[in-house]
Design an enzyme around this catalytic site. Structure first.
Site, short mmCIF file in Angstrom:
data_model
loop_
_atom_site.label_atom_id
_atom_site.label_comp_id
_atom_site.label_asym_id
_atom_site.label_seq_id
_atom_site.Cartn_x
_atom_site.Cartn_y
_atom_site.Cartn_z
N GLU A 1 0.82 -1.21 0.00
CA GLU A 1 0.00 0.00 0.00
C GLU A 1 0.86 1.26 0.00
OE1 GLU A 1 -3.87 -1.51 2.53
OE2 GLU A 1 -2.24 -0.53 3.61
N ALA B 1 4.29 -7.68 18.84
CA ALA B 1 5.25 -6.59 18.62
C ALA B 1 4.76 -5.24 19.12
CB ALA B 1 5.60 -6.49 17.13
N ASP C 1 -7.83 -4.59 11.75
CA ASP C 1 -7.33 -3.49 10.92
C ASP C 1 -7.29 -3.80 9.44
OD1 ASP C 1 -5.33 -5.30 10.91
OD2 ASP C 1 -3.73 -3.90 11.42
#
Lengths: 350, 350
Positions: free
Chosen positions: B66, B149, B237
């Protein structure tokens, strides 16, 4: 103990302007133009499998910043390019560019490169590759109208790829013509500086227009263009900017890169939306006809397309292998354990 | 004689992963999270003047690449980011990113930066900045569901920006929880590893979900969530990936970044297209209400938006001034005479 130096996968080869110029001389400029033309032609042949997103433009009062992405399903590429006509007033470039290739399978970038120099090379290589298909047989003389930044690249590409021997230069600014003639001296071309556009066109079978006027200009009028020539129109490349009298377009068979983009940006923005054009990739893969008659005027209405940048980056990626003409950029974080990005940051302390 | 070294204007400051980590420690990680939150909040306040292009995605069987551009009219920025869930199988990161800022007036790039580390920081800073507006007063305990993470960054941002003192960690993989607890030790937080999600939620006023399941998952069921909490939902997301039971959404007041994007990518993809949501920038500039009652459930359905990356790059650009935590990249060709690009290339020979 965790190795703090980034792994090979996290390093992205970067070709700076300095290294791009070194690469040009390492390969040889004519050989590089020829190589680029071959890569571009190969990608035109497989045009249908590319993801052809229109460019994404961010306009402002001063200019435009564009992202031009494409993908062949295995490799993804994009170019960042700006266009700011007033920049030259402040000693800046009107256009600067850089580009990136990434692996579609992993999303990891595999090449970052300057593209100001590379775009000049790929534009000339595209023009000459197209002229190889469309120009009349035995064409050896090109009229070069506009002696700006693109003119020497166009001249050398036409020599290397189409066998052009004579360049007839014209620019409204004699200093620009003198600059181009000086740059081209000793390169195996016979270069003539013409006093008028008409004079430049004498005996030319290929006419290249590449001027900088940001308006509807008439660089070529209808009466200047004889039958049988190939016109390589480079300068009409954004909305509101054209170079050719509409009457020339009506006498020509028109070849384009990507019609949705050319209808907005090219010479054909002066014509009806359904005016017939031929997509160049179809000529190259044999599904459409190119030049069919000696007296035909062929016109390549070139605006530049993302696939040409993709081909150029592909070429550079292949050419730098085993050379020292790039350096590795620490662009990607690569923790040993993907879940332990924080630990990687912490271990870098002190 | 032409100067062959590039001019200052042609050099672009580049922040490598190594330098980004140095910058984190130079500033201090909590101070950097706080600084980022302030820059992000400032840009949310002037949300309306940004050019909010949707992200441009190139999808493949393996993942997505993206480009996320935006502009405030003076500065242009974009982020390159990939998402390839299967990468971890080959020891690669699922997500890598880099970003660029450019001057709108000239189109010249002014910053190139790694953004894998920076995105982790800005995501946590955004969460905590939003929690500062929406979490119940005096909130001092956060349940952190998912110890991947992002978990340590979230925990420290909530400490630095919202005054959170206790973190209750849960992950389906005990090794992940142990890693996060180890990384957070000695950082001024009381960290508890919970055996179950329910246990993690004991006494928490803020619940952060950030798990990696690429599917419609139910990380939180309705009965787990008491009244009066703030839910910070990070993991849902992308299309097809959510974490919360729909019943929770129906009991919550929902706050989002950019509705057209969140409706496709966020938790609210599970709801009707016209389900009411509040745009977070309006809460921040005072034109919409945030938390109005102590027993209200507020939900920040976060998917990440280009303006947050823009703010983060702006922060980095300001912070590196006068430091040695960047180096100059020879990315832009800059001939003395813009029309003489060819001459610049020729003079670089030998």
């Amino acid at each position: 103990m965790t190795n703090l130096s980034p792994s090979d996968k996290a390093l992205v080869p970067f070709v700076s302007v300095d290294n791009m110029m070194k690469l040009v001389h390492h390969i040889g400029i004519e050989e590089m133009l020829t190589g680029l033309a071959d890569y571009i032609e190969a990608d035109f042949k497989r045009w249908e499998l590319f993801d052809k997103t229109p460019r994404i433009a961010s306009h402002s009062a001063e200019g435009v910043i564009e992202l031009m992405p494409t993908s062949d399903g295995e490799v993804y590429g994009f170019k960042y390019v700006n266009g700011h006509p007033k920049n030259t007033r402040d000693g800046l470039q009107t256009v600067t560019a850089f580009g990136l290739l990434a692996d579609v399978g992993t999303g990891y970038p595999v090449l970052l490169s300057e593209m100001t120099v590379l775009t000049a090379l790929r534009t000339a290589a595209t023009s000459a590759m197209v002229a190889r298909h469309l120009a009349p047989k035995g064409a050896d003389t090109m009229a070069m109208i506009g002696a700006g930044a693109q003119s020497e690249f166009q001249s050398l590409a036409m020599k290397a790829i189409c066998g052009v021997k004579n360049i007839r230069l014209y620019d409204i600014d004699p200093a620009a013509s003198a600059k181009a003639a000086r740059n081209l001296s000793g390169m195996g071309l016979s270069v003539t500086v013409a006093d008028t556009r008409e004079d430049a066109m004498q005996g030319a079978q290929i006419i290249t227009t590449c001027t900088a006027d940001k308006q509807y200009a008439t660089i070529l009028t209808d009466n200047m263009v004889g039958s049988g020539v190939h016109i390589n129109a480079i300068g009409g490349d954004c909305p509101g900017k054209t170079e050719l009298a509409p009457a020339i377009l009506h006498r020509s068979d028109i070849f384009v890169e990507f019609p949705p983009q050319t209808r907005i940006e090219g010479e054909i923005q002066q014509l009806a939306e359904d005016h017939p054009v031929t997509e160049m990739w179809q000529v190259i893969n044999g599904t459409a006809k190119g030049r069919t008659r000696a007296d035909q005027i062929t016109l390549f209405d070139s605006v530049g397309f993302a696939i040409e940048d993709f081909s150029a980056l592909r070429y550079v990626r292949d050419q730098i292998k085993g050379t020292e003409m790039y350096h590795d950029l620490d662009l990607l974080a690569d923790p040993d354990d993907p879940r332990d990005l924080f630990g990687m940051v912490q271990r870098a302390k002190g």
